[in-house]
Design a protein around this motif. Structure first.
Motif, mmCIF file in Angstrom:
data_model
loop_
_atom_site.group_PDB
_atom_site.id
_atom_site.type_symbol
_atom_site.label_atom_id
_atom_site.label_comp_id
_atom_site.label_asym_id
_atom_site.label_seq_id
_atom_site.Cartn_x
_atom_site.Cartn_y
_atom_site.Cartn_z
ATOM 1 N N LYS A 243 0.801 -1.225 0.000
ATOM 2 C CA LYS A 243 0.000 0.000 0.000
ATOM 3 C C LYS A 243 0.832 1.273 0.000
ATOM 4 O O LYS A 243 0.282 2.365 -0.009
ATOM 5 C CB LYS A 243 -0.914 0.004 1.230
ATOM 6 C CG LYS A 243 -1.853 -1.199 1.312
ATOM 7 C CD LYS A 243 -2.781 -1.102 2.510
ATOM 8 C CE LYS A 243 -2.058 -1.246 3.812
ATOM 9 N NZ LYS A 243 -2.957 -1.270 4.985
ATOM 10 N N ALA B 55 1.686 -1.538 -8.967
ATOM 11 C CA ALA B 55 1.602 -0.177 -8.432
ATOM 12 C C ALA B 55 0.157 0.290 -8.344
ATOM 13 O O ALA B 55 -0.250 0.943 -7.385
ATOM 14 C CB ALA B 55 2.416 0.779 -9.314
ATOM 15 N N GLN B 56 -0.655 -0.059 -9.360
ATOM 16 C CA GLN B 56 -2.052 0.359 -9.342
ATOM 17 C C GLN B 56 -2.842 -0.359 -8.259
ATOM 18 O O GLN B 56 -3.771 0.202 -7.683
ATOM 19 C CB GLN B 56 -2.682 0.089 -10.713
ATOM 20 C CG GLN B 56 -2.096 0.988 -11.818
ATOM 21 C CD GLN B 56 -2.594 0.589 -13.188
ATOM 22 O OE1 GLN B 56 -3.340 -0.377 -13.330
ATOM 23 N NE2 GLN B 56 -2.175 1.336 -14.199
ATOM 24 N N LYS C 266 2.948 4.544 -0.749
ATOM 25 C CA LYS C 266 2.953 5.575 -1.795
ATOM 26 C C LYS C 266 4.256 6.362 -1.804
ATOM 27 O O LYS C 266 4.605 6.974 -2.805
ATOM 28 C CB LYS C 266 1.787 6.545 -1.575
ATOM 29 C CG LYS C 266 0.411 5.891 -1.586
ATOM 30 C CD LYS C 266 0.104 5.261 -2.932
ATOM 31 C CE LYS C 266 -1.304 4.646 -2.935
ATOM 32 N NZ LYS C 266 -1.587 3.964 -4.219
ATOM 33 N N ALA C 267 4.962 6.370 -0.662
ATOM 34 C CA ALA C 267 6.198 7.141 -0.559
ATOM 35 C C ALA C 267 7.219 6.356 0.241
ATOM 36 O O ALA C 267 6.877 5.592 1.147
ATOM 37 C CB ALA C 267 5.934 8.493 0.110
ATOM 38 N N ARG D 110 6.473 3.780 -9.401
ATOM 39 C CA ARG D 110 5.748 5.058 -9.256
ATOM 40 C C ARG D 110 5.616 5.487 -7.796
ATOM 41 O O ARG D 110 4.571 5.965 -7.357
ATOM 42 C CB ARG D 110 4.358 4.959 -9.889
ATOM 43 C CG ARG D 110 4.377 4.550 -11.354
ATOM 44 C CD ARG D 110 2.980 4.364 -11.883
ATOM 45 N NE ARG D 110 2.974 3.858 -13.242
ATOM 46 C CZ ARG D 110 1.882 3.540 -13.916
ATOM 47 N NH1 ARG D 110 0.695 3.665 -13.336
ATOM 48 N NH2 ARG D 110 1.962 3.084 -15.151
ATOM 49 N N LEU D 111 6.688 5.324 -7.057
ATOM 50 C CA LEU D 111 6.689 5.724 -5.655
ATOM 51 C C LEU D 111 7.416 7.047 -5.489
ATOM 52 O O LEU D 111 8.385 7.339 -6.200
ATOM 53 C CB LEU D 111 7.359 4.650 -4.796
ATOM 54 C CG LEU D 111 6.693 3.278 -4.804
ATOM 55 C CD1 LEU D 111 7.527 2.274 -4.020
ATOM 56 C CD2 LEU D 111 5.292 3.344 -4.231
ATOM 57 N N GLU D 112 6.969 7.845 -4.526
ATOM 58 C CA GLU D 112 7.610 9.124 -4.225
ATOM 59 C C GLU D 112 8.820 8.857 -3.337
ATOM 60 O O GLU D 112 8.703 8.261 -2.264
ATOM 61 C CB GLU D 112 6.626 10.049 -3.515
ATOM 62 C CG GLU D 112 7.199 11.414 -3.174
ATOM 63 C CD GLU D 112 6.202 12.297 -2.449
ATOM 64 O OE1 GLU D 112 6.632 13.327 -1.886
ATOM 65 O OE2 GLU D 112 5.006 11.934 -2.434
ATOM 66 N N LYS E 242 -0.922 11.893 2.656
ATOM 67 C CA LYS E 242 -1.147 11.583 1.244
ATOM 68 C C LYS E 242 -1.202 10.076 0.981
ATOM 69 O O LYS E 242 -1.617 9.665 -0.098
ATOM 70 C CB LYS E 242 -0.011 12.190 0.397
ATOM 71 C CG LYS E 242 0.200 13.674 0.606
ATOM 72 C CD LYS E 242 1.436 14.152 -0.151
ATOM 73 C CE LYS E 242 1.770 15.594 0.149
ATOM 74 N NZ LYS E 242 3.021 16.040 -0.513
ATOM 75 N N GLY E 243 -0.769 9.264 1.947
ATOM 76 C CA GLY E 243 -0.782 7.821 1.738
ATOM 77 C C GLY E 243 0.174 7.113 2.682
ATOM 78 O O GLY E 243 0.782 7.720 3.562
ATOM 79 N N THR E 244 0.316 5.816 2.476
ATOM 80 C CA THR E 244 1.158 4.975 3.327
ATOM 81 C C THR E 244 2.633 5.243 3.048
ATOM 82 O O THR E 244 3.045 5.363 1.897
ATOM 83 C CB THR E 244 0.844 3.488 3.072
ATOM 84 O OG1 THR E 244 -0.540 3.268 3.294
ATOM 85 C CG2 THR E 244 1.646 2.590 3.995
#
Length: 816
Positions: free
Chosen positions: A503, A814-815, A505-506, A642-644, A687-689
């Protein structure tokens, strides 16, 4: 012909070429690397305990050559009865000590066998997993310092019993849970043997006497499991009912009670089936899950103990006329004067009163370079004194120190962490409640149509739909994933973190020791074109000779070069560099301003070292902190996912920016305190996990605060205790490998859950209709659980394609 390397038989380290230390063990002479290992091995053999070497599973830790001095410090505890342990009615004491370097059951046997022979020591218990040793001893016959001396003599290091009351509670809770699990496990092994006979009898025939005997012994085995191991579920159910908030224990207790009562009813009536095996098996699997949860919960609570061990346990306090007295560091108070020796850790926050030195604060602040300190300079408890002994005035009590504040920050972050596994945790208790309702409805229906079959049908519903496969769906995959990852150098310490990786995102990285190795390496040597008389090997030899007199981290970059002989008067200059005489030639090695002896403010300092003499500069050595293996490949893979990506470090702006440029990371933060890092994580979590990757002591609070955290190879003990995943290999490729394993584990869990649900939904109509025979129900239940277990074993093979997925597969991941 090359001589084979000699290995120390005790600790496994290399034996120096000029060492000739050996001892006869088990009829053969074995080499030892130092006097410490020789002394320990001699003690073991002289005590008749040489079987330790035959049965040990790992080599021992290197013996402490200063064990005599360390043991002597324990004599101060002999006058402090509050640290002797709990007093019993007959005057004996029960002392719990944390002991380092216990590695296997052979270590436990060695400690027990040796110490229980000593006068005044009544009994010894050793917990191999936690390293805690419990000593029952008589104060009128021996002393605490004598116990410590015996442990030091065997090569183990005891720690002060300053948190005994808290650890006593944890130890008792862990011991009670293990006892319940052991009783249930032994009961399950026994009762299943008798169940096989009963099931075979249903299929092929069995005499009434044989059936009665097997049922009777099944009941005898089931009773202690139910009353001892199963008691915790009934207590939990009662507490939930009494508080008006029934939890998962309620349906579990009902299922166990109904199955047992129905089996007992049939047994004493002499007709019908008995299901004592199902009762025992259900209790065992539930106990196993709860014990695993307990171990993981206590691992987080032990972070405070790990933090406490960052500080020295003893301090050299200066009394009247500068007389040194050795006291426990916890006894220090604001205003005390303390002497700190070279290479020792500062025992408290304070201000230097005498001397100047350099300190290593890298584990606490993330600063990769040593920091110069002089009289009046503030130092942090836990930082390392690198150059010479200094005197310190303590500025805060231990409970108010920087390390204590860090500990409170860590515990606060752990308390806020959401431990949701991302899976339907409500599924099993919900399913049990539904099954119970269906069983009651079936009983009611058959009561009105054929009362003689009502109870048997209801019981068949309970047994046929026993959620063993459903309960195993997640744990067996987690266990298999943990084993697979461990074989690849990845230790999973919080099971739910595996699925949390799906899950994220960064990803936030620390720099020093995480993305880099924390060790400066020489990347370029530049010779002054106007000084052609100096060659590359010559300047490297001069620099290596000068740095051999320094404890600064930079000195490591020159260890591989052969030092030039003939240097004299080598002097360390606080935070600047080194000076020396080479013949009649003065040399200076260090930062540019120091080496050139200039006050020109236009000179920009970087990570280069300059070698100069009175004629000007000779050579420039460009140093850099080497990237950890796999760092660039990992970043490429994470960007594909596609991770920050960002860096959040306590190191300098220059060091962080250079690392960010190498790895093509646009977002980075420097000079960050632990509080700053947590605030940055919170900002990203909106913004996310967020995944945090770190290694240092100062990273522990932010590792606990992140949704998922990874501690890299070589991380501090505190960072490891706060992390969800620990990497035992040096390569950062393990970060992406963990994500690959998470993707495969989620797939297998979904397959297991789907199968378990489909099986139970399809078997329920047969059970309710009365068409399902008891032995068929048992066979179906066992086959369902076996299929789930076998499917989970597929987790152990992660192929190259799994590790390096195609771009389309990565995009799909990623999606998801």
């Amino acid at each position: 012909m090359a001589t084979a390397e000699r290995i120390c038989y005790h600790c496994g380290e290399s034996v120096p070429a000029d060492a000739d230390l050996r001892i006869e063990l088990q009829g053969q002479f074995q080499f030892m690397c130092c006097q410490g290992c020789l002394a320990v091995a001699s003690l073991i053999t002289d005590a008749g305990l040489s079987n330790y070497y035959r049965h040990r599973q790992q080599v021992a830790a290197k013996a402490n050559e200063h064990a005599v001095d360390a043991a002597a410090a324990w004599q101060t505890i002999d006058q402090r009865q509050e640290l002797w342990g709990v007093e019993s009615a007959n005057g004996d004491r029960d002392l719990l000590l944390q002991v380092s370097d216990i590695r296997c059951v052979a270590c436990a046997w060695l400690i027990r066998s040796h110490l229980e022979k000593q006068p005044g020591i009544i009994a010894v218990q050793v917990d191999v997993n936690s390293g805690f040793c419990r000593f029952q001893w008589a104060p009128d016959t021996t002393r605490v310092s004598e116990i410590a001396k015996r442990l030091f003599g065997l090569g183990y290091t005891p720690h002060l019993p300053l948190a005994q009351a808290e650890e006593d509670g944890r130890h008792k809770e862990r011991t009670d849970s293990l006892k319940r699990l052991s009783v249930a496990g032994l009961g399950m092994m026994q009762v299943m043997m008798y169940a096989v006979g009963l099931y075979a009898g249903d299929a092929f025939g069995i005499s009434a006497a044989a059936r009665g005997f097997l049922s009777w012994v099944s009941l005898l085995v089931c009773l202690p499991v139910l009353l001892y191991s199963g008691r915790v579920f009934f207590q939990g159910a009662w507490r939930g009912l009494r508080s008006g908030k029934p939890g998962m224990d309620l349906p579990v207790a009902l299922a166990i009670a109904l199955a047992f009562l129905a089996s007992s009813y049939h047994f004493f009536l002499g007709v019908g089936e008995v299901w004592f095996d199902s009762v025992v098996m259900f209790i065992f699997f539930l106990s196993l899950g709860r014990h695993a949860e307990l171990i993981l919960r206590q691992r987080n609570l032990q972070a405070g103990s790990a933090l406490a061990r960052l500080l020295p346990e003893w301090a050299n306090r200066l009394a009247d006329q500068d007389r040194v007295e050795v006291v426990p560091a916890s006894d220090l108070r604001s205003g005390d004067r303390v002497r700190v020796m070279t290479s020792a850790a500062f025992p408290a926050d304070g201000v230097l009163l005498r001397g100047q030195t350099e300190v290593d604060e890298s584990l606490l602040t993330g600063e990769s370079l040593a920091i110069g300190k002089s009289v009046g300079g503030a130092v942090i408890a836990g930082s390392i004194n690198l150059q010479q002994s200094v005197d310190l005035r303590v500025s805060s009590n231990p409970e108010d120190s920087t390390v204590s504040s860090l500990g409170r920050l860590l515990l606060s972050a752990q308390a806020r962490r959401n431990d949701d596994a991302g899976l339907p945790g409500w599924l099993v208790p919900w399913f049990i409640v539904v099954v119970l309702c269906i069983a009651m409805a079936a009983w009611w229906y058959w009561l009105g149509h054929d009362a003689s079959r009502a109870f048997a049908v209801a019981l068949a519903v309970l047994v046929a739909s026993c959620p063993c496969a459903l309960s195993l769906a997640l744990p067996v995959v987690r266990s298999s994933a943990s084993l697979s990852l461990m074989q690849q150098g990845i230790l999973l310490t919080r099971p739910s973190a595996l699925f949390d990786l799906l899950k994220i995102k960064a990803v936030v990285f620390d720099k020093t020791g995480t993305l880099t190795l924390g060790q400066p390496v020489l990347v370029k040597v530049e010779i002054n074109a106007e000084r052609p008389e100096f060659k590359r090997d010559e300047v490297l030899g001069l620099a290596a000779a000068m740095e051999s007199h320094s404890r600064h981290a930079v000195a490591q970059a020159f260890r591989e070069f052969v030092p030039t002989s003939g240097l004299v008067e080598v002097v360390n200059h606080d935070g600047a560099g080194l000076s020396a005489q080479f013949g009649n030639q003065p040399l200076r090695l260090g930062k540019q301003k120091f080496a050139l002896d200039t006050d020109d403010h236009s000179v920009l300092e970087d990570h280069s070292l300059w070698l100069a003499d009175d004629k000007g500069w000779i050579a420039r050595f460009e140093l850099n902190d080497a990237l950890r293996p796999g760092a660039e490949a990992m970043m490429k893979q994470l960007r594909t996912n596609r991770l920050e990506l960002s860096i959040c470090s306590g190191d300098s702006e220059m060091a962080v920016s250079q690392c960010a440029r190498k790895l093509a990371i646009d977002s980075y933060q420097s000079r960050q305190t632990p509080e700053d890092k947590i605030e940055y994580i919170k900002e990203l979590q909106s913004k996310g996990t967020v995944l945090m990757v770190g290694d240092g002591i100062n990273d522990a609070p932010v590792l606990a605060a992140a949704d998922v955290s990874i501690a890299v190879h070589g991380a501090s003990e505190l960072a490891n205790s706060a992390a969800d995943i620990i990497l035992t290999g040096t390569s950062l490729a393990s970060v992406t490998r963990s994500m690959t394993a998470a993707r495969k584990a989620r797939k297998l869990v979904n397959q297991n859950l789907t199968w378990a649900l489909l099986y139970n939904l399809s078997i329920l109509p047969l059970a309710v209709s009365g068409l399902l025979q008891p032995w068929m129900a048992a066979l179906g239940m066992s086959a369902s659980s076996l299929l789930v277990v076998l499917n989970a074993t597929r987790m152990r093979s992660i192929t190259t394609a799994d590790i390096e997925p195609t771009s389309s597969a990565t995009a799909a991941w990623a999606q998801s």
